[in-house]
Design a protein around this motif. Structure first.
Motif, PDB file in Angstrom:
ATOM      1  N   VAL A  82     -29.451  -3.059  25.266  1.00 41.51           N
ATOM      2  CA  VAL A  82     -28.370  -3.556  26.119  1.00 41.51           C
ATOM      3  C   VAL A  82     -27.831  -2.452  27.019  1.00 41.51           C
ATOM      4  CG1 VAL A  82     -26.036  -4.524  26.142  1.00 41.51           C
ATOM      5  CG2 VAL A  82     -27.726  -5.346  24.481  1.00 41.51           C
ATOM      6  N   GLY A  83     -27.586  -1.282  26.434  1.00 45.49           N
ATOM      7  CA  GLY A  83     -26.888  -0.225  27.158  1.00 45.49           C
ATOM      8  C   GLY A  83     -27.732   0.547  28.148  1.00 45.49           C
ATOM      9  N   ALA A  84     -29.023   0.772  27.818  1.00 47.14           N
ATOM     10  CA  ALA A  84     -29.854   1.599  28.692  1.00 47.14           C
ATOM     11  C   ALA A  84     -29.976   0.998  30.089  1.00 47.14           C
ATOM     12  CB  ALA A  84     -31.240   1.779  28.070  1.00 47.14           C
ATOM     13  N   SER A  85     -30.070  -0.327  30.168  1.00 52.07           N
ATOM     14  CA  SER A  85     -30.208  -0.975  31.474  1.00 52.07           C
ATOM     15  C   SER A  85     -28.944  -0.782  32.307  1.00 52.07           C
ATOM     16  CB  SER A  85     -30.501  -2.463  31.294  1.00 52.07           C
ATOM     17  OG  SER A  85     -29.461  -3.088  30.558  1.00 52.07           O
ATOM     18  N   PHE A  86     -27.778  -0.875  31.638  1.00 54.77           N
ATOM     19  CA  PHE A  86     -26.525  -0.692  32.372  1.00 54.77           C
ATOM     20  C   PHE A  86     -26.327   0.766  32.790  1.00 54.77           C
ATOM     21  CE2 PHE A  86     -25.427  -4.805  30.470  1.00 54.77           C
ATOM     22  CZ  PHE A  86     -24.848  -5.434  31.563  1.00 54.77           C
ATOM     23  N   VAL A  87     -26.738   1.692  31.919  1.00 51.34           N
ATOM     24  CA  VAL A  87     -26.625   3.120  32.283  1.00 51.34           C
ATOM     25  C   VAL A  87     -27.526   3.437  33.467  1.00 51.34           C
ATOM     26  CG1 VAL A  87     -27.090   5.466  31.491  1.00 51.34           C
ATOM     27  CG2 VAL A  87     -25.911   3.853  29.996  1.00 51.34           C
ATOM     28  N   THR A  88     -28.741   2.884  33.437  1.00 53.17           N
ATOM     29  CA  THR A  88     -29.645   3.095  34.566  1.00 53.17           C
ATOM     30  C   THR A  88     -29.057   2.506  35.845  1.00 53.17           C
ATOM     31  OG1 THR A  88     -31.555   2.989  33.075  1.00 53.17           O
ATOM     32  CG2 THR A  88     -31.973   2.666  35.427  1.00 53.17           C
ATOM     33  N   ALA A  89     -28.490   1.304  35.721  1.00 54.90           N
ATOM     34  CA  ALA A  89     -27.860   0.674  36.888  1.00 54.90           C
ATOM     35  C   ALA A  89     -26.660   1.484  37.360  1.00 54.90           C
ATOM     36  CB  ALA A  89     -27.429  -0.749  36.540  1.00 54.90           C
ATOM     37  N   TYR A  90     -25.945   2.093  36.404  1.00 56.03           N
ATOM     38  CA  TYR A  90     -24.770   2.911  36.747  1.00 56.03           C
ATOM     39  C   TYR A  90     -25.174   4.090  37.615  1.00 56.03           C
ATOM     40  CZ  TYR A  90     -21.131   6.422  36.067  1.00 56.03           C
ATOM     41  OH  TYR A  90     -20.194   7.393  36.264  1.00 56.03           O
ATOM     42  N   PHE A  91     -26.183   4.857  37.164  1.00 58.17           N
ATOM     43  CA  PHE A  91     -26.614   6.030  37.930  1.00 58.17           C
ATOM     44  C   PHE A  91     -27.238   5.628  39.267  1.00 58.17           C
ATOM     45  CE2 PHE A  91     -26.597   8.073  33.653  1.00 58.17           C
ATOM     46  CZ  PHE A  91     -25.703   9.087  33.942  1.00 58.17           C
ATOM     47  N   ALA A  92     -27.962   4.523  39.258  1.00 56.66           N
ATOM     48  CA  ALA A  92     -28.554   4.051  40.513  1.00 56.66           C
ATOM     49  C   ALA A  92     -27.474   3.639  41.509  1.00 56.66           C
ATOM     50  CB  ALA A  92     -29.489   2.875  40.238  1.00 56.66           C
ATOM     51  N   THR A  93     -26.419   3.003  40.998  1.00 60.76           N
ATOM     52  CA  THR A  93     -25.323   2.573  41.873  1.00 60.76           C
ATOM     53  C   THR A  93     -24.577   3.772  42.438  1.00 60.76           C
ATOM     54  OG1 THR A  93     -25.068   0.546  40.574  1.00 60.76           O
ATOM     55  CG2 THR A  93     -23.234   1.179  42.000  1.00 60.76           C
ATOM     56  N   ILE A  94     -24.305   4.780  41.585  1.00 64.33           N
ATOM     57  CA  ILE A  94     -23.620   5.987  42.039  1.00 64.33           C
ATOM     58  C   ILE A  94     -24.441   6.699  43.112  1.00 64.33           C
ATOM     59  CG2 ILE A  94     -22.821   8.268  41.339  1.00 64.33           C
ATOM     60  CD1 ILE A  94     -21.021   5.990  40.432  1.00 64.33           C
ATOM     61  N   SER A  95     -25.760   6.787  42.881  1.00 61.98           N
ATOM     62  CA  SER A  95     -26.628   7.448  43.866  1.00 61.98           C
ATOM     63  C   SER A  95     -26.650   6.675  45.182  1.00 61.98           C
ATOM     64  CB  SER A  95     -28.055   7.562  43.311  1.00 61.98           C
ATOM     65  OG  SER A  95     -28.068   8.323  42.129  1.00 61.98           O
ATOM     66  N   ALA A  96     -26.731   5.348  45.082  1.00 54.08           N
ATOM     67  CA  ALA A  96     -26.743   4.524  46.293  1.00 54.08           C
ATOM     68  C   ALA A  96     -25.431   4.649  47.063  1.00 54.08           C
ATOM     69  CB  ALA A  96     -27.008   3.066  45.925  1.00 54.08           C
ATOM     70  N   ALA A  97     -24.314   4.696  46.300  1.00 53.48           N
ATOM     71  CA  ALA A  97     -23.005   4.832  46.950  1.00 53.48           C
ATOM     72  C   ALA A  97     -22.885   6.172  47.662  1.00 53.48           C
ATOM     73  CB  ALA A  97     -21.897   4.679  45.917  1.00 53.48           C
ATOM     74  N   ALA A  98     -23.406   7.237  47.033  1.00 54.70           N
ATOM     75  CA  ALA A  98     -23.359   8.568  47.649  1.00 54.70           C
ATOM     76  C   ALA A  98     -24.199   8.607  48.919  1.00 54.70           C
ATOM     77  CB  ALA A  98     -23.847   9.619  46.657  1.00 54.70           C
ATOM     78  N   ILE A  99     -25.384   7.997  48.873  1.00 57.04           N
ATOM     79  CA  ILE A  99     -26.249   7.970  50.058  1.00 57.04           C
ATOM     80  C   ILE A  99     -25.618   7.139  51.171  1.00 57.04           C
ATOM     81  CG2 ILE A  99     -28.477   7.161  50.923  1.00 57.04           C
ATOM     82  CD1 ILE A  99     -29.631   7.829  48.151  1.00 57.04           C
ATOM     83  N   LYS A 100     -25.017   6.011  50.792  1.00 55.37           N
ATOM     84  CA  LYS A 100     -24.353   5.162  51.786  1.00 55.37           C
ATOM     85  C   LYS A 100     -23.196   5.906  52.444  1.00 55.37           C
ATOM     86  CE  LYS A 100     -22.063   0.682  52.363  1.00 55.37           C
ATOM     87  NZ  LYS A 100     -21.599  -0.558  51.692  1.00 55.37           N
ATOM     88  N   ARG A 101     -22.442   6.651  51.623  1.00 57.65           N
ATOM     89  CA  ARG A 101     -21.317   7.431  52.150  1.00 57.65           C
ATOM     90  C   ARG A 101     -21.808   8.502  53.120  1.00 57.65           C
ATOM     91  NH1 ARG A 101     -15.787   6.885  52.692  1.00 57.65           N
ATOM     92  NH2 ARG A 101     -14.759   8.900  52.620  1.00 57.65           N
ATOM     93  N   GLN A 102     -22.900   9.171  52.746  1.00 59.68           N
ATOM     94  CA  GLN A 102     -23.466  10.201  53.613  1.00 59.68           C
ATOM     95  C   GLN A 102     -23.955   9.593  54.919  1.00 59.68           C
ATOM     96  OE1 GLN A 102     -23.390  13.461  53.108  1.00 59.68           O
ATOM     97  NE2 GLN A 102     -24.389  13.834  55.081  1.00 59.68           N
ATOM     98  N   ASN A 103     -24.606   8.444  54.834  1.00 60.20           N
ATOM     99  CA  ASN A 103     -25.081   7.772  56.042  1.00 60.20           C
ATOM    100  C   ASN A 103     -23.911   7.340  56.932  1.00 60.20           C
ATOM    101  OD1 ASN A 103     -27.753   8.063  55.284  1.00 60.20           O
ATOM    102  ND2 ASN A 103     -27.880   6.052  54.310  1.00 60.20           N
ATOM    103  N   SER A 104     -22.798   6.962  56.294  1.00 62.06           N
ATOM    104  CA  SER A 104     -21.617   6.574  57.064  1.00 62.06           C
ATOM    105  C   SER A 104     -21.045   7.761  57.822  1.00 62.06           C
ATOM    106  CB  SER A 104     -20.552   5.983  56.133  1.00 62.06           C
ATOM    107  OG  SER A 104     -21.017   4.790  55.529  1.00 62.06           O
TER     108      SER A 104
END
Length: 331
Positions: A82-104
């Motif tokens: 249950v948890g590993a999928s959410f942790v993976t999604a957590y790090f992926a979301t943080i990375s995507a948010a950082a890239i989106k912020r940089q692109n902005s």
């Protein structure tokens, strides 16, 4: 039922990173509590169970706490699935948010929140030279560049790029023009001289409308629009057509490499023109005597500003009054 629906709607309005973070924390806390209840000998405290859940879900796995019973291991398996999928999604979301912020940032979509900054309007060779000079003279001064022709921010340190039309209030608000120290308006190189001046004056009017106390320097390309720039509230009007023609004519008449001397007038080289109030000790003195006193402080007196009149290199007997301003060249 309606209350339940409202809760669900409110939940989905939260930003995705917040929701995933909350789910991961709940998984760690719940399974940490459960494992400490199921295997109290291996996990003496709830904190030990939470620590085990954290390092297990994050796939670090120190191995300092391990469930021994089949039930404990089963709980561990469920938590990992249950948890590993959410942790993976957590790090992926943080990375995507950082890239989106940089692109902005690169796209010029992020609002500037600093204060006491200089706003430069229009990207061209002049703007680039000003930024380089300001970095050398005041390396910690923050600069905001506004331009609507660039598709991405120029790669210059300490420059915040805002993409948009500078004659629109929303663009100026993104540049935090209310808290700015000054604004410099350069002529639009993509327009003819008349249209460029009209656009610059429109930008000036917008700047003064949003922040009436803002110190504004404007570049004007034609004589006809200089008065309009003054009426619009410009604090300083740079008539580039006159400056360029005067420098070119002086170079022709001198025929001795004056262009190299002009380059030394760059503030980045430490040479600055300043307009200073008259010190009490200089009131009533002649231009000659005042020049000698200023030379002792490594400053060269080159002129006097009296009201709207400016006199460069006046007669040596010219008397200085308390209302005058001194035009000084300092190093």
């Amino acid at each position: 039922m309606a209350k339940s629906n409202n809760t669900i709607i409110h939940w989905f309005r939260w930003p995705l990173p917040y929701r995933i973070t909350l789910i991961v924390l709940l998984i760690i806390l719940v399974f940490g509590e459960i494992i400490s209840i199921v295997e109290p000998n291996e996990f003496p405290t709830t904190f030990d169970g939470i620590w085990w859940a954290l390092v297990t879900v994050s796939t670090v796995g120190f191995g300092d706490y391990v469930p021994r019973t089949y039930l404990g291991k089963g709980i561990g398996i469920i938590m990992i699935l249950v948890g590993a999928s959410f942790v993976t999604a957590y790090f992926a979301t943080i990375s995507a948010a950082a890239i989106k912020r940089q692109n902005s940032y690169v796209a010029g979509d992020v609002a500037f929140t600093g204060k006491n900054h200089v706003v430069i309007i229009g990207w061209n060779a002049k703007a680039n030279e000003m930024i380089e000079s300001l970095h050398l003279v005041k390396p910690y001064k923050q600069i905001v560049l506004i331009d609507d022709s660039l598709k991405g921010a120029p790669l210059i340190e300490n420059v915040h790029f805002v993409r948009g039309n500078p004659s629109i209030d929303q663009t100026l608000q993104k540049a935090n023009i209310i808290a700015a120290d000054a604004a410099i308006i350069t002529a639009d190189q993509h327009k003819n001289e008349h249209d460029a001046d009209m656009n610059s004056i429109l930008v000036l009017l917008t700047l003064k409308g949003v922040n009436p106390n803002l110190y504004c320097v404007i570049e004007i390309l034609t004589e006809q629009q200089a008065n309009n720039a003054s009426r619009a509230g410009a604090d300083e009007i740079i008539k580039s057509y006159k400056l360029t023609s005067h420098f070119m004519m002086s170079s022709y008449l001198a025929k001795n490499g004056l262009s190299q001397i002009y380059s030394e007038l760059n503030p980045a080289n430490g040479n600055l023109f300043q307009v200073l109030p008259v010190a009490d000790k200089l009131v009533g003195k002649t231009f000659k005597d005042a020049s000698h006193e200023l030379l002792e402080s490594e400053s060269i007196l080159i002129g006097i500003k009296r009201g709207e009149d400016t006199k460069l290199n006046p007669p040596l007997s010219y008397k200085i009054s308390a209302q005058d301003s001194l035009i000084v060249f300092t190093h």
